[in-house]
Design a protein around this motif. Structure first.
Motif, PDB file in Angstrom:
ATOM      1  N   TRP A  98       0.805  -1.174   0.001  1.00 15.08           N
ATOM      2  CA  TRP A  98      -0.128   0.067   0.084  1.00 15.08           C
ATOM      3  C   TRP A  98       0.882   1.271  -0.114  1.00 15.08           C
ATOM      4  O   TRP A  98       1.839   1.438   0.932  1.00 15.08           O
ATOM      5  CB  TRP A  98      -1.025  -0.123   1.535  1.00 15.08           C
ATOM      6  CG  TRP A  98      -1.946   1.148   1.560  1.00 15.08           C
ATOM      7  CD1 TRP A  98      -3.082   1.319   0.865  1.00 15.08           C
ATOM      8  CD2 TRP A  98      -1.698   2.378   2.018  1.00 15.08           C
ATOM      9  NE1 TRP A  98      -3.542   2.288   1.281  1.00 15.08           N
ATOM     10  CE2 TRP A  98      -2.986   3.158   2.118  1.00 15.08           C
ATOM     11  CE3 TRP A  98      -0.719   2.951   2.834  1.00 15.08           C
ATOM     12  CZ2 TRP A  98      -3.050   4.323   2.610  1.00 15.08           C
ATOM     13  CZ3 TRP A  98      -0.874   4.049   3.479  1.00 15.08           C
ATOM     14  CH2 TRP A  98      -2.056   4.783   3.194  1.00 15.08           C
ATOM     15  N   TRP A 122      -3.712   1.242   4.362  1.00 14.42           N
ATOM     16  CA  TRP A 122      -4.686   0.095   3.804  1.00 14.42           C
ATOM     17  C   TRP A 122      -6.042   0.488   3.916  1.00 14.42           C
ATOM     18  O   TRP A 122      -6.821  -0.283   3.970  1.00 14.42           O
ATOM     19  CB  TRP A 122      -4.394  -1.433   4.746  1.00 14.42           C
ATOM     20  CG  TRP A 122      -3.046  -1.482   4.524  1.00 14.42           C
ATOM     21  CD1 TRP A 122      -2.419  -2.198   3.389  1.00 14.42           C
ATOM     22  CD2 TRP A 122      -2.007  -1.826   5.478  1.00 14.42           C
ATOM     23  NE1 TRP A 122      -1.042  -2.502   3.583  1.00 14.42           N
ATOM     24  CE2 TRP A 122      -0.936  -2.152   4.953  1.00 14.42           C
ATOM     25  CE3 TRP A 122      -1.779  -1.302   6.826  1.00 14.42           C
ATOM     26  CZ2 TRP A 122       0.285  -2.353   5.576  1.00 14.42           C
ATOM     27  CZ3 TRP A 122      -0.878  -1.280   7.396  1.00 14.42           C
ATOM     28  CH2 TRP A 122       0.268  -1.872   6.971  1.00 14.42           C
ATOM     29  N   GLU A 252     -11.386  -2.849  -1.238  1.00 14.82           N
ATOM     30  CA  GLU A 252     -10.793  -1.871  -0.698  1.00 14.82           C
ATOM     31  C   GLU A 252     -11.671  -0.998   0.248  1.00 14.82           C
ATOM     32  O   GLU A 252     -12.719  -0.969   0.090  1.00 14.82           O
ATOM     33  CB  GLU A 252     -10.258  -0.753  -1.683  1.00 14.82           C
ATOM     34  CG  GLU A 252      -9.128  -1.308  -2.436  1.00 14.82           C
ATOM     35  CD  GLU A 252      -8.482  -0.106  -3.514  1.00 14.82           C
ATOM     36  OE1 GLU A 252      -9.013   0.890  -3.329  1.00 14.82           O
ATOM     37  OE2 GLU A 252      -8.009  -0.543  -4.621  1.00 14.82           O
ATOM     38  N   ASN A 285      -4.735   6.435  -3.072  1.00  9.60           N
ATOM     39  CA  ASN A 285      -3.820   5.244  -2.748  1.00  9.60           C
ATOM     40  C   ASN A 285      -3.625   4.114  -3.375  1.00  9.60           C
ATOM     41  O   ASN A 285      -4.511   3.755  -4.138  1.00  9.60           O
ATOM     42  CB  ASN A 285      -4.521   4.744  -1.307  1.00  9.60           C
ATOM     43  CG  ASN A 285      -4.388   5.595  -0.348  1.00  9.60           C
ATOM     44  OD1 ASN A 285      -3.689   6.513   0.149  1.00  9.60           O
ATOM     45  ND2 ASN A 285      -5.581   5.638   0.736  1.00  9.60           N
ATOM     46  N   PHE A 287      -2.840  -0.045  -4.064  1.00  5.75           N
ATOM     47  CA  PHE A 287      -2.566  -1.358  -3.306  1.00  5.75           C
ATOM     48  C   PHE A 287      -1.903  -2.211  -4.345  1.00  5.75           C
ATOM     49  O   PHE A 287      -2.195  -2.066  -5.527  1.00  5.75           O
ATOM     50  CB  PHE A 287      -4.019  -1.938  -3.126  1.00  5.75           C
ATOM     51  CG  PHE A 287      -4.931  -1.366  -1.869  1.00  5.75           C
ATOM     52  CD1 PHE A 287      -4.647  -2.107  -0.696  1.00  5.75           C
ATOM     53  CD2 PHE A 287      -5.546  -0.337  -2.253  1.00  5.75           C
ATOM     54  CE1 PHE A 287      -5.479  -1.784   0.477  1.00  5.75           C
ATOM     55  CE2 PHE A 287      -6.407   0.078  -0.905  1.00  5.75           C
ATOM     56  CZ  PHE A 287      -6.118  -0.612   0.200  1.00  5.75           C
TER      57      PHE A 287
END
Ligand code: ZN
Length: 527
Positions: A98, A122, A252, A285, A287
């Motif tokens: 992440w 996360w 997510e 963000n 992942f």
């Protein structure tokens, strides 16, 4: 060896029964002099500190920053001339990789005010820039959930303050050193210290009920399709840096931010007084799948033909939270351990045993790196059988209590190690580091060794800006006291050298058929 000690020891040998006679520690004052000169005159502490904090940045487990940190540490160890330098896989990491790529949040109504904030690790992204009225989701009990149903889609959600996130003016100093009185108290402790401090009653039922309600709120926000969640960042009015309990492969979680309590408090008060508050928020963000937890390892090989495969191990955790640059927690420990080995290397001594440094990954999510090392080299995790290196393991020294100066050592209830430390720390009494506490401390990587019966120790340290710096956006280079770290490296180098030179391995706790002692250690909050 000091003649005074030898003399006392001879008297003991003559007049005491044999079982009371402990090995006389050989303390090499010439070597301590050399270690001090190298550590003070040629210190690399500052260079290491800027390297691991400013140049590398935050090192959240599984993030690209953690890869950057591992590569930096490997390069430094090679520069210092350590041998067998490697980045080695310790374990899988169930949360996935992440990275936070963008965070912006501001109040746009009733007037404009921007503020610093920190995403919860996360959690997910917003759909670009989200603008709109802020909704205070004030759920005190399950029945409150009903009134929000059908109203939260695409909304910016403010979670209310709780008793633990309401501001109280502090009259305590930000940083303090342990007083002689406090050190004396520590040395007298005979039982494991409790984890909680006086004045903090702990109601586990209330905590569980709170967590259950919080899960229900999260479920509601998820099913409604809220855009973003804003939390009060809590005590010390600094955005906390923490993570969601996300498992790799799950959907997510909703984007989530920790914001300073002043900004949070202002908006909450306005909304409660029926003044509409508007915001704009954008979080991006990323992942990515299947990261591993890695350790960075380097060593000075032993030279004694019988002892060279035995290991004296120094360690600290290289992972950090993502808000600051993980300076006090725990770049400080990594820097000290690397510098300690560099000092020994530069003195060109030939240690009898191998002295190894290991920088652990994934400590913050459950001591992953050190546990992985133990399972790889020392104890089979399934059968609990000892591996070949178990009998060749001497001792582990860990530093993970921030930037403060060493004031002594916690024995982890290992009575047998007491006299050894007494002798080895005596030369450092003038530096204020000679307290020996029998207590257990918990919460960090020495436990991975202690729990399999190997000597693992954590130092007593002055608590420097502990609450302000730990796991917050303010855990940066500014939290470090370089002079203290220099001293810690000198003391570590001396302990490592003497542990590598003594005739016997460090004393272990005897194996006893008793239930493992549980309960909290006397650890300071959060490591
Ligand atoms: Zn830590």
């Amino acid at each position: 060896m000091k003649t005074g000690k030898l003399y006392v020891s001879l008297i003991l040998m003559v007049f005491m029964p044999l079982w009371l006679h402990s090995q006389t520690e050989n303390v090499d004052l010439t070597m301590i002099y050399k270690i001090k000169q190298e550590g003070n005159q040629n210190s690399k502490i500052e260079e290491l500190a800027t390297g691991l904090t400013d140049f590398v940045g935050p090192r959240l487990t599984g993030s690209s920053g953690s890869t950057r940190g591992n590569e930096w540490a490997k390069k430094k160890m090679e520069e210092f001339g350590f041998q067998n330098v490697r980045i080695e896989e310790a374990t899988d990491f169930n949360r996935g990789g992440w990275d936070n790529l963008k965070t912006y949040a501001a109040m746009t109504g009733p007037y404009y005010a921007n503020f610093a904030c920190n995403p919860v690790a996360w959690t997910g992204s917003t759909a670009g820039l989200v603008k709109g009225e802020v909704i205070l989701v004030d759920v005190r009990s399950e029945s409150d959930l009903e009134k929000y149903k059908g109203t939260l889609s695409g909304k910016i959600i403010l979670m209310p303050s709780t008793s633990s996130t309401s501001y109280e003016i502090s009259f305590q100093p930000l940083a303090s050193r342990l007083t002689d009185e406090q050190l004396l108290q520590l040395s007298k402790e005979s039982a494991p210290a409790g984890g909680r401090r006086p004045g903090q009653p702990f109601d586990i039922a209330a905590m569980l009920a709170q967590r259950l309600l919080r899960n229900k709120i999260t479920e509601l926000l998820k099913s409604e399709g809220a855009a973003v969640i804003l939390n009060n960042a809590g005590t010390y009015n600094i955005p906390r840096s923490n993570g969601a309990g996300y498992n790799s492969g799950d959907k997510e979680p909703i984007a989530e931010l920790n914001i300073p309590m002043e900004a949070h408090g202002r908006m909450e008060r306005l909304i409660r007084q029926k003044v509409p508050v508007e915001m704009e928020v954008e979080i991006l963000n990323k992942f990515f799948p299947n990261p591993k937890v890695y350790n960075v390892v380097g060593e000075i090989p032993g030279t004694d033909k019988n002892l060279k495969n035995e290991v004296v191990l120094l360690g600290a955790h290289i992972d950090s939270w993502h808000g600051g640059t993980g300076a006090a927690d725990d770049a400080s420990g990594c820097i000290v351990m690397m510098e300690a080995l560099r000092i020994i290397k530069n003195l060109n001594v030939a240690p009898r045993r191998t002295i190894r440094v290991a920088l652990w990954g994934g400590e913050e999510q459950g001591l992953n790196g050190s546990r992985g090392y133990v399972e790889k080299y020392l104890v089979d995790p399934k059968t609990k059988d000892h591996k070949a290196d178990y009998d060749k393991f001497s001792v582990y020294f860990n530093m993970d209590n921030g930037s403060g100066r060493y004031r002594g050592i916690n024995l982890q209830q290992n009575d047998m190690a007491g006299p050894v430390f007494e002798a080895l720390l005596e030369p450092f009494a003038p530096l204020g580091c000679s307290t020996i506490a029998i207590r257990n401390t918990g919460g960090t990587d020495h436990l991975s060794f202690d729990r399999v019966g190997l000597p693992g120790f954590q130092f007593i340290q002055d608590e420097i800006e502990y609450g302000r710096g730990y796991h917050t956006v303010m855990d940066t280079y500014e939290r470090l006291i370089l002079a203290d770290l220099r001293i810690n490296a000198i003391i570590t180098a001396s302990l490592a050298y003497h542990a590598a030179m003594r005739n016997e391995k460090f004393p272990r706790k005897p194996v006893m058929n008793m239930p493992v002692q549980g309960g909290p250690g006397g650890r300071p909050p959060m490591q």
